[in-house]
Enzyme design. Structure first.
Site, mmCIF file in Angstrom:
data_model
loop_
_atom_site.group_PDB
_atom_site.id
_atom_site.type_symbol
_atom_site.label_atom_id
_atom_site.label_comp_id
_atom_site.label_asym_id
_atom_site.label_seq_id
_atom_site.Cartn_x
_atom_site.Cartn_y
_atom_site.Cartn_z
ATOM 1 N N HIS A 137 0.833 -1.210 0.000
ATOM 2 C CA HIS A 137 0.000 0.000 0.000
ATOM 3 C C HIS A 137 0.872 1.267 0.000
ATOM 4 O O HIS A 137 0.658 2.177 -0.798
ATOM 5 C CB HIS A 137 -0.919 -0.037 1.228
ATOM 6 C CG HIS A 137 -1.787 1.169 1.375
ATOM 7 N ND1 HIS A 137 -3.086 1.220 0.891
ATOM 8 C CD2 HIS A 137 -1.552 2.374 1.943
ATOM 9 C CE1 HIS A 137 -3.599 2.404 1.166
ATOM 10 N NE2 HIS A 137 -2.692 3.136 1.810
ATOM 11 N N GLU A 138 1.872 1.293 0.858
ATOM 12 C CA GLU A 138 2.753 2.472 0.937
ATOM 13 C C GLU A 138 3.518 2.671 -0.363
ATOM 14 O O GLU A 138 3.669 3.795 -0.841
ATOM 15 C CB GLU A 138 3.751 2.300 2.094
ATOM 16 C CG GLU A 138 3.137 2.436 3.461
ATOM 17 C CD GLU A 138 2.289 3.683 3.576
ATOM 18 O OE1 GLU A 138 2.819 4.778 3.362
ATOM 19 O OE2 GLU A 138 1.091 3.561 3.855
ATOM 20 N N HIS A 141 1.393 4.175 -3.060
ATOM 21 C CA HIS A 141 1.274 5.638 -2.937
ATOM 22 C C HIS A 141 2.446 6.306 -3.651
ATOM 23 O O HIS A 141 2.288 7.288 -4.365
ATOM 24 C CB HIS A 141 1.360 6.069 -1.458
ATOM 25 C CG HIS A 141 0.040 6.096 -0.737
ATOM 26 N ND1 HIS A 141 -1.071 6.740 -1.211
ATOM 27 C CD2 HIS A 141 -0.334 5.565 0.465
ATOM 28 C CE1 HIS A 141 -2.072 6.608 -0.340
ATOM 29 N NE2 HIS A 141 -1.657 5.894 0.688
ATOM 30 N N GLU A 200 -6.124 6.998 -1.346
ATOM 31 C CA GLU A 200 -6.232 5.739 -0.606
ATOM 32 C C GLU A 200 -6.755 4.626 -1.512
ATOM 33 O O GLU A 200 -6.243 3.509 -1.506
ATOM 34 C CB GLU A 200 -7.175 5.903 0.602
ATOM 35 C CG GLU A 200 -6.529 6.558 1.791
ATOM 36 C CD GLU A 200 -5.292 5.820 2.261
ATOM 37 O OE1 GLU A 200 -4.199 6.285 1.905
ATOM 38 O OE2 GLU A 200 -5.396 4.787 2.939
HETATM 39 ZN ZN LIG Z 1 -2.660 5.131 2.343
#
Ligand SMILES: [Zn+2]
Length: 267
Positions: A137-138, A141, A200
């Site tokens: 997830h990071e 981003h 997100e």
């Molecule tokens: Zn996030």
């Protein structure tokens, strides 16, 4: 005068919009990725000297973070070659570091692939796949250039759309603070900017594909985020203040799992 400023700012914003190669979305981009990467390297190295970094050679947690990071970054390279977009990873030099601080539930990735995981996150990750979910997830981003978008927005809102290099030379400290806030790095939770809902969603969507390709079951993302959202009590972890986790987000995440499963090859 106000009108002229508004016009100039509008023109700057228009000129500063870029089509994101990963997501296909138009993003505000007033900052050169290469400038941002240079700033990231400096901030990352300073951060590492000021925190206790574990050695993967003699620490199991750090070795695990290293290993998961290597698997995910390899999967991402494969993904963008297959998509015909290898330039997305231009200038990326992956680094994975584990910080020995059990009181901090957090992880982040700066532009150019500079990753940090705090040991406080590991009990919530529970296992290698949980760790892959949050690292994926990071990293998503970062790869989706969300930091560039946020840094650009911050430069518009707080410095009148000043270019990064000008801001750095005229207001070095404020600019560095903006950078740290943009990436959710710092000690004051209240000073951190949360990622937007759209950011997100994109990080969830691509993060799941990346970890699936790296050999991790994307279905494990749901129980992981559930565990994360239940953590904290009186003092919610740093991570939740920058990555708001609610039922809407979990429902959306669920919708991305079938797509990610197409990429899933168990390791
Ligand atoms: Zn996030």
């Amino acid at each position: 005068m106000k009108k002229i400023i508004a016009f100039l700012l509008g023109a700057a914003l228009l000129a500063g919009c870029a089509l994101n190669l990963v997501t296909g979305r138009k993003q505000l981009s007033l900052v050169n990725e290469s400038d941002l990467r240079l700033m990231a390297v400096a901030q990352y190295n300073t951060f590492l000297t000021e925190n206790k970094v574990l050695n993967p050679g003699n620490n199991r947690d750090a070795a695990l973070v290293d290993n998961v990071g290597a698997r995910i970054s390899n999967a991402i390279a494969t993904y963008f070659v297959k998509e015909g977009k290898p330039t997305v990873l231009e200038g990326y030099k992956w680094e994975f570091n584990t910080i020995d601080d059990k009181s901090v539930v957090n992880a982040w990735c700066m532009p150019g692939g500079k990753v940090v995981v705090y040991t406080g996150l590991l009990p919530i990750a529970q296992n290698e796949t949980g760790l892959a979910v949050v690292m994926g997830h990071e990293i998503a981003h970062s790869v989706a250039k969300h930091g560039n978008e946020r840094m650009s927005q911050a430069l518009v809102q707080q410095m009148g759309g000043m270019a990064l290099q000008v801001a750095l030379s005229q207001k070095p400290q404020e600019t560095q603070d903006l950078f740290m806030m943009t990436y959710g790095i710092g000690s004051e939770v209240g000073a951190m900017l949360p990622w937007s809902r759209q950011q997100e969603t994109e990080a969830d969507q691509y993060g799941l594909i990346f970890i699936a390709m790296a050999g991790y079951d994307p279905r494990e993302a749901l129980p992981f985020w559930q565990r994360m959202s239940e953590t904290g009590g009186a003092k919610p972890p740093e991570f939740l203040s920058t990555h708001p986790s609610d039922q809407t987000r979990l429902r959306k995440l669920q919708q991305f799992i079938p797509e990610a499963m197409k990429y899933y090859k168990p390791k």
